[in-house]
Design an enzyme around this catalytic site. Structure first.
Site: not given
Length: 499
Positions: A82, A85, A236, A476
């Site tokens: 995603d 990571d 999430y 990120e």
């Protein structure tokens, strides 16, 4: 990581001039939207999990996570990591897929043929995986990878030796949010593939219906399940409820199939599923603003006036984005960027810009404009707002920095991304273990591998961006920041100066 004119035309013209008073840092005619589009799509190749093909263009990446699913004796390889990571989170991956597919549906005609092909390849890398997640009866696989253990390591995906825990939800336990979004993703993708691969399109649609049935039959949020909560939260979690995903999935199935049953579902369940709540949000967790724009197409172009309440909500949302509207309440930075607190701000900028352009197209096709109480707003004005956001991202901002990696002369060098920040396995074939990567995380040196096309989280509300790998809220990248930007850039490739 989340009407037609009732005012004189003159007032709309005056307003359009007033809107342009948002900060202007440079002439944006110099932006190469086609280059940016190409790179925005290329980004997804850097996020690939699984066995990489020979035409892999982000060549510093290699195969990873080839045994995903083995604990269930099933193949769960593929899909996308995603963000920075090495976890495959199903909820945001499905939303990413929906937005890539919607980008192709609305703006594919504006893409150069090779980029349309690349966009479809990016979608298929996700849909091939999503099909696997709904391949078993009464079960949906919602995640692969233990995020706590994963986040405790700074390690290349190719070296991963962390637990590849599989998180599955078996009925009657509910996962309406993930299954509903998966239904939307597969349905939208079936539409995107309709002309180029009708057989695959049919497979996607058949599985979209299956996913929706699972979502609707067993209603509830996946993150309320104690068996998966520890893995999906707080990353999430479903914070905003599952009801919007049911309407969103049904809306996509209605658009793709033209089946009156899905139309009736949207019409009859709107009130009970909270269609008029949280209407000013759109992202991986909250679908309301996107849902309202999507359904407005049926009202504007199909005269489906029984769905008028959805269009009214879409109008209301658009008016919140207009600085001079009496209902304006979206915050802009001093430099003119849409800003919402919470980190990864560009996810809001790209998704809202996408909705602005889609809604502008729906309005202009039916020769309508937007009535925002004290002012009338033309489709052109909505496009101009979106263009200012795009140009800010690409470099017209107080920092003079492009927030797309690899675009322009000045872009983030130290993004929060494991694979990008560690030496490529091609250059350093020896494994780099969990904690051995810390030296690279803490290094002030630029990342050795350029993740071309990645959009970072973006600057703060003061327009300041410190190129800091540790500041993940700003540095990120995520798949769901890029996905709507693909459609946005495609529009401006064909219409660089909307007037």
């Amino acid at each position: 990581m989340k009407t037609t004119f009732s005012f004189p035309h003159l007032l709309a013209s005056i307003f359009a001039l007033a809107l342009i008073s948002l900060p202007n840092f440079a002439s944006s005619s110099h932006h190469d939207y086609q280059e940016a589009l190409s790179k925005a799509i290329l980004f997804f190749e850097g996020q690939r999990s699984g066995f990489l093909p020979q035409d892999q263009r982000q060549s510093w990446r290699a195969n990873s996570a080839l045994s995903d699913g083995w604990t269930y004796n099933t193949d769960l390889t593929g899909g996308y990591y995603d963000a920075g990571d090495n976890v495959k989170f199903g909820f945001p991956m499905a939303f990413t897929t929906t937005m890539l597919a919607w980008s192709v549906i609305e703006f594919g005609d504006s893409m150069p043929p090779n980029e349309l092909r690349n966009a479809l390849v990016a979608i298929r890398w996700a849909t091939d995986y999503l099909l696997k997640t709904v391949s078993q009866p009464n079960r949906i696989f919602v995640q692969v990878g233990d995020p706590i253990i994963d986040h405790n390591c700074w390690e290349r995906p190719e070296d991963m030796d962390t637990a590849r825990t599989v998180y599955a939800v078996d009925s009657p336990n509910p996962a309406s949010d993930v299954a509903g979004e998966t239904a939307a993703a597969l349905a939208a993708s079936s539409m995107a593939f309709k002309s180029s691969d009708p057989g695959y399109s049919d497979t996607l649609l058949r599985n979209a219906k299956k996913a929706f049935e699972l979502a609707d039959t067993y209603r509830g949020a996946y993150s309320d399940n104690p068996d998966v909560r520890g893995g999906v939260c707080p990353f999430y979690c479903d914070f905003d409820g599952y009801q919007d995903e049911l309407l969103w999935g049904a809306a996509w199935l209605s658009r793709v199939t033209q089946d009156s049953g899905f139309f009736d579902y949207i019409q009859n369940n709107g009130k009970t599923l909270g269609a008029e709540e949280n209407i000013n949000e759109f992202g991986w967790d909250n679908k309301h603003a996107g849902l309202n724009v999507l359904i407005s197409k049926e009202v504007l172009e199909g005269n489906m006036y029984t769905l008028e309440s959805y269009k009214a909500s879409a109008d209301s949302f658009m008016c919140t984005l207009i600085p001079d509207s009496s209902s304006s309440h979206i915050e802009y930075t001093p430099g003119g960027l849409i800003y919402k607190p919470g980190g990864s701000n560009l996810q809001h900028v790209t998704s809202i810009s996408f909705l602005l352009l889609v809604y502008a197209n729906y309005l202009s096709r039916t020769s309508q404009s937007l009535n925002c109480g004290n002012i009338n707003v033309s489709p052109t004005t909505l496009r101009q707002i979106a263009k200012k956001q795009v140009d800010y991202i690409l470099g017209d901002n107080p920092m003079g920095m492009s927030y797309m990696v690899g675009y322009g002369d000045h872009f983030p060098q130290r993004i929060h991304h494991r694979g990008s920040s560690l030496p490529s396995i091609k250059d350093h074939p020896q494994p780099i273990a969990c904690k051995e990567g810390s030296v690279y995380f803490n290094s002030s040196s630029p990342n050795p591998n350029v993740l071309v096309g990645a959009l970072v989280g973006g600057p703060g509300e003061d327009d300041v961006y410190n190129d800091d790998r540790a500041d993940f809220r700003k540095s990120e990248p995520t798949t769901y920041i890029n996905a709507p930007f693909v459609g946005v850039l495609a529009y401006f490739v064909a219409n660089p100066n909307p007037n």
